[in-house]
Scaffold this motif. Structure first.
Motif, PDB file in Angstrom:
ATOM      1  N   ALA A   1       0.815  -1.216   0.000  1.00  0.00           N
ATOM      2  CA  ALA A   1       0.000   0.000   0.000  1.00  0.00           C
ATOM      3  C   ALA A   1       0.847   1.263   0.000  1.00  0.00           C
ATOM      4  CB  ALA A   1      -0.934  -0.002   1.210  1.00  0.00           C
ATOM      5  N   GLY A   2       2.142   1.144   0.352  1.00  0.00           N
ATOM      6  CA  GLY A   2       3.017   2.310   0.334  1.00  0.00           C
ATOM      7  C   GLY A   2       2.819   3.214   1.537  1.00  0.00           C
ATOM      8  N   ARG A   3       3.191   4.489   1.347  1.00  0.00           N
ATOM      9  CA  ARG A   3       3.181   5.422   2.473  1.00  0.00           C
ATOM     10  C   ARG A   3       1.779   5.587   3.055  1.00  0.00           C
ATOM     11  NH1 ARG A   3       4.813  11.889   2.551  1.00  0.00           N
ATOM     12  NH2 ARG A   3       3.747  12.311   4.523  1.00  0.00           N
ATOM     13  N   ARG A   4       0.759   5.635   2.198  1.00  0.00           N
ATOM     14  CA  ARG A   4      -0.609   5.834   2.694  1.00  0.00           C
ATOM     15  C   ARG A   4      -0.986   4.747   3.686  1.00  0.00           C
ATOM     16  NH1 ARG A   4      -5.550   3.980   0.229  1.00  0.00           N
ATOM     17  NH2 ARG A   4      -7.364   4.984   1.160  1.00  0.00           N
ATOM     18  N   GLY A   5      -0.647   3.502   3.387  1.00  0.00           N
ATOM     19  CA  GLY A   5      -0.979   2.403   4.276  1.00  0.00           C
ATOM     20  C   GLY A   5      -0.206   2.469   5.586  1.00  0.00           C
ATOM     21  N   LYS A   6       1.080   2.831   5.516  1.00  0.00           N
ATOM     22  CA  LYS A   6       1.900   2.913   6.727  1.00  0.00           C
ATOM     23  C   LYS A   6       1.444   4.068   7.614  1.00  0.00           C
ATOM     24  CE  LYS A   6       5.908   0.798   4.485  1.00  0.00           C
ATOM     25  NZ  LYS A   6       7.295   0.985   4.011  1.00  0.00           N
ATOM     26  N   ASP A   7       1.122   5.204   6.983  1.00  0.00           N
ATOM     27  CA  ASP A   7       0.616   6.341   7.766  1.00  0.00           C
ATOM     28  C   ASP A   7      -0.666   5.962   8.494  1.00  0.00           C
ATOM     29  OD1 ASP A   7       2.720   7.798   6.784  1.00  0.00           O
ATOM     30  OD2 ASP A   7       1.524   9.128   5.521  1.00  0.00           O
ATOM     31  N   ALA A   8      -1.565   5.271   7.781  1.00  0.00           N
ATOM     32  CA  ALA A   8      -2.842   4.876   8.386  1.00  0.00           C
ATOM     33  C   ALA A   8      -2.612   3.888   9.528  1.00  0.00           C
ATOM     34  CB  ALA A   8      -3.746   4.256   7.328  1.00  0.00           C
ATOM     35  N   PHE A   9      -1.700   2.941   9.346  1.00  0.00           N
ATOM     36  CA  PHE A   9      -1.382   1.961  10.383  1.00  0.00           C
ATOM     37  C   PHE A   9      -0.871   2.657  11.641  1.00  0.00           C
ATOM     38  CE2 PHE A   9       1.788  -1.494  11.754  1.00  0.00           C
ATOM     39  CZ  PHE A   9       0.833  -2.188  12.468  1.00  0.00           C
ATOM     40  N   TYR A  10       0.019   3.622  11.449  1.00  0.00           N
ATOM     41  CA  TYR A  10       0.561   4.391  12.570  1.00  0.00           C
ATOM     42  C   TYR A  10      -0.551   5.152  13.291  1.00  0.00           C
ATOM     43  CZ  TYR A  10       3.237   8.173  14.819  1.00  0.00           C
ATOM     44  OH  TYR A  10       3.755   9.075  15.704  1.00  0.00           O
TER      45      TYR A  10
END
Length: 234
Positions: free
Chosen positions: A205-214
């Protein structure tokens, strides 16, 4: 208080405290509080218990008229502010606040506080400030030395995060994981393996997925001590 009881106008220096809440869209809590350390610390504890972050800005440089109403406005027409006005009183406990909500905030904007005279209803600007994009979009929360938080602390998160079902539900609700992948992760028998699989999907998912996870983890009250610990460890 004696001047107030005798009907004389009372002016008091107040501080403006601004907190950014831990929500996906930009949501600010703007308080008007007297420079009372006990009261301000109570506000700080309440906000930090919800993982809010203080945005420091100068306070009004002149005293404010007690019993007047104060209105908060912005120069962006997409902002929602509630309530539309607050009355300045001597109440010391549980101070009320303005909530400023801006969906998809992407630029600098100003805040303006106006005093409304009780009798004349005339408005007087008593305070302004600029909320800059860098104030509320700190890359350091996500990135340090070019590495995302979830990548930097991958091993610790895999070993110590246990509530994978709640995280999966949030990722699914945000459209970041498909029904098939959701079922695949839930079928795994250990939380460590589930977290490893979640990381695999996040990388896709890239940055969007990691930001959302955080953001999801920061929003889970029982995970806040862990996230704070990892943030402090660098």
């Amino acid at each position: 208080m004696i001047r107030k009881k005798l009907g004389f106008p009372v002016k008091v220096f107040y501080d403006v405290l601004i907190y950014q809440t831990n929500k996906a869209s930009l949501t600010l809590h703007v308080y008007l509080v007297p420079p009372d350390p006990v009261l301000q610390q109570a506000v700080e504890r309440e906000e930090k218990s919800d993982a809010s972050k203080r945005i420091r800005k100068p306070s009004p440089d002149k005293p404010l008229q007690m019993e007047n109403h104060f209105l908060l406005t912005t120069d962006t027409d997409v902002a929602e502010i509630c309530p539309n006005k607050l009355k300045l009183t001597c109440e010391r406990r549980n101070p009320n606040f303005f909530e400023v909500f801006i969906r998809n905030a992407e630029r600098d904007f100003s805040l303006k506080l106006e005093s409304e005279e009780k009798r004349s209803k005339e408005k007087d600007t008593v305070w302004t400030c600029i909320i800059r994009k860098d104030d509320y979009q700190k890359r350091s929360s996500y990135y340090e030395q070019g590495q995302h938080f979830v990548d930097r602390h991958r091993t610790a998160l895999i070993n110590r995060v246990k509530d994978t079902e709640a995280i999966l539900d949030e990722l699914k609700d945000r459209g970041l994981i498909s029904n098939e992948n959701y079922d695949t992760v839930r079928a795994l028998t250990t939380t460590q393996n589930q977290m490893r699989e979640i990381f695999r999907f996040l990388n896709s998912a890239g940055r969007r997925g990691k930001d959302a996870f955080y953001e999801i983890m920061k929003g889970m009250k029982h995970l806040r001590p862990l996230i704070s610990e990892l943030e402090g460890s660098g």
